[in-house]
Design an enzyme around this catalytic site. Structure first.
Site, PDB file in Angstrom:
ATOM      1  N   HIS A 178       0.847  -1.196   0.000  1.00  0.00           N
ATOM      2  CA  HIS A 178       0.000   0.000   0.000  1.00  0.00           C
ATOM      3  C   HIS A 178       0.884   1.248   0.000  1.00  0.00           C
ATOM      4  CE1 HIS A 178      -2.655   3.056   1.905  1.00  0.00           C
ATOM      5  NE2 HIS A 178      -3.467   2.542   1.012  1.00  0.00           N
ATOM      6  N   SER A 179       0.359   2.343  -0.510  1.00  0.00           N
ATOM      7  CA  SER A 179       1.217   3.521  -0.695  1.00  0.00           C
ATOM      8  C   SER A 179       1.746   4.119   0.609  1.00  0.00           C
ATOM      9  CB  SER A 179       0.512   4.578  -1.533  1.00  0.00           C
ATOM     10  OG  SER A 179      -0.713   4.880  -0.954  1.00  0.00           O
ATOM     11  N   THR A 180       1.190   3.726   1.761  1.00  0.00           N
ATOM     12  CA  THR A 180       1.767   4.204   3.026  1.00  0.00           C
ATOM     13  C   THR A 180       2.942   3.336   3.483  1.00  0.00           C
ATOM     14  OG1 THR A 180       0.185   2.852   4.212  1.00  0.00           O
ATOM     15  CG2 THR A 180      -0.377   5.182   3.935  1.00  0.00           C
ATOM     16  N   LYS A 181       3.166   2.226   2.811  1.00  0.00           N
ATOM     17  CA  LYS A 181       4.203   1.303   3.275  1.00  0.00           C
ATOM     18  C   LYS A 181       5.569   1.676   2.687  1.00  0.00           C
ATOM     19  CE  LYS A 181       1.311  -1.601   5.444  1.00  0.00           C
ATOM     20  NZ  LYS A 181      -0.042  -1.037   5.658  1.00  0.00           N
ATOM     21  N   LEU A 182       6.597   1.076   3.269  1.00  0.00           N
ATOM     22  CA  LEU A 182       7.981   1.353   2.885  1.00  0.00           C
ATOM     23  C   LEU A 182       8.206   1.189   1.373  1.00  0.00           C
ATOM     24  CD1 LEU A 182      10.989   1.705   3.732  1.00  0.00           C
ATOM     25  CD2 LEU A 182      11.038  -0.767   4.096  1.00  0.00           C
TER      26      LEU A 182
END
Ligand SMILES: *Cc1c(COP(=O)(O)O)cnc(C)c1O
Length: 372
Positions: A178-182
């Site tokens: 997901h775009s919040t992940k590293l």
């Protein structure tokens, strides 16, 4: 506003040059060439034998539970993102919460065995913030009681333990992109299966409606991902080492400034960490709220990751108690951490936290301020 996380985006030309080819091939999804390339590159980057790219990390968890034919009780952690628990519930299984180790914030192996019943079929544990669970002890317990092990490794991209990929532990590990992940592919995830080829074939079927050609073999779902998402992953993967180094540098600045002020979960010896999050633990919830509001008033976002403790979700049928997780959930806060965060902002955030704590509190805290 300084956000708590911000997705890395590759140079737009690099993305466009991959995407423009799709206007010729018109192969947009269904296991296209970019998906296959991304799977190969991820396998080699992560040092894992098998990897399947799926549409998100939650689907990866659902497929893992389904593929391992888990139907009854699953021992799990109360300290994680809500999808860890809801995946178990969605698959009509029963989550059984076991409290966490107060140092690593991962499931406490000492408390697993007492939670095992004749209905227990699996352990689903999270390497929370990318900090490894006690994989050796969990493996021993699982072997002794004939349980499957799934790791929610959504935070663990690139983490190694004594030189070995953390994703190689357990029967299955799942990732979120997901775009919040590293590492991200906008939306996306992956399943790493450590059992073997047969399970790989089964996971492939489950990912794609349960059929191949004209052979309708099982009840599947659509968990495929597209060429657009895979192309984003191919672009981002080229920068991942730089991203991790940058996050490490930011982490070290926070550490240097905040070490005497707040606690942090501890990363065991031998772990090559990925700097996925920067959680800090306050003495009590009142301190947390006061500092969080102070930061907010200065246009700095933080996140109460993870609160509430998942054993307290309102829709659970059984009310269980996990005192350590419930306590930590109220006192832990994630600070902004992303590759483009400026050093001056990291310093500003740290100073505001120190000021907030000095005002908040006890004489010994004030003493600490004067010493700085
Ligand atoms: C993000 C996350 C998920 C869910 O991943 P999605 O790709 O958003 O579906 C699952 N578990 C944990 C621990 C997460 O942080």
């Amino acid at each position: 506003m300084i956000p708590v996380s911000q997705p890395f985006l590759p140079p737009i030309d690099e993305y466009n040059s991959l995407i423009s080819k799709l206007w010729d091939t018109k192969w947009l999804t269904n296991n296209g060439p970019y998906v296959q390339q991304l799977e190969d590159k991820l396998k080699s980057y992560l040092h894992v034998p098998s990897l399947q790219f799926v549409n998100n990390g939650t689907a990866a968890l659902l497929l893992a539970i389904k593929a391992l034919q888990i139907k009854k009780e699953v021992i799990t952690t109360p300290f994680s993102f809500v999808a860890t628990t809801t995946s178990i519930l969605w698959e009509n299984c029963q989550p059984v919460f076991v409290d966490i180790d107060p140092r690593t914030l991962c499931i406490d192996p000492d408390k697993i065995e007492e939670a095992i019943t004749d209905k227990t079929e699996a352990i689903l544990a999270t390497h929370v913030y990318g900090i490894p669970c006690d994989v050796t002890r969990i493996e021993k317990i699982a072997k002794k009681h004939n349980l499957k092990v799934i790791y929610d490794a959504a935070h663990s991209f690139g983490v190694h333990i004594d030189g070995k990929s953390l994703l190689e532990f357990g029967d299955i590990s799942t990732l979120s992109f997901h775009s919040t992940k590293l590492f991200h592919t906008v939306e996306g995830g992956a399943i790493i299966n450590n059992i073997g080829d047969k399970l790989d074939q089964h996971l492939k079927l489950l990912r794609s409606f349960g059929f191949e050609g004209e052979n309708y073999q099982t009840v599947g779902i659509n968990a495929k991902n597209s060429e657009f998402h895979a192309a984003m992953g191919l672009c981002n993967l080229k920068y991942i080492n730089q991203i991790i180094l940058r996050r490490r540098m930011i982490t070290e600045i926070y550490d240097g400034m905040l070490a005497n002020w707040v606690e942090k979960p501890s990363i065991p010896e031998g772990v090559e960490y990925n700097y996925a999050y920067y959680p800090i633990i306050f003495e009590n919830e009142q301190e947390l709220i006061s500092v969080m509001n102070k930061l907010k008033n200065n246009n700095i976002a933080t996140r109460r990751y993870f609160n509430p403790s998942l054993n307290k979700l309102p829709y659970l049928e059984n009310n269980s108690s996990c005192p350590i997780s419930e306590d930590i959930s109220k006192r832990i806060l994630c600070l902004p951490l992303f590759s483009e965060l400026h050093v001056c902002d990291v310093e500003k955030i740290s100073k505001l936290i120190m000021e907030g704590l000095a005002n908040e509190s006890t004489d010994n805290r004030r003493g600490r301020l004067y010493r700085v």
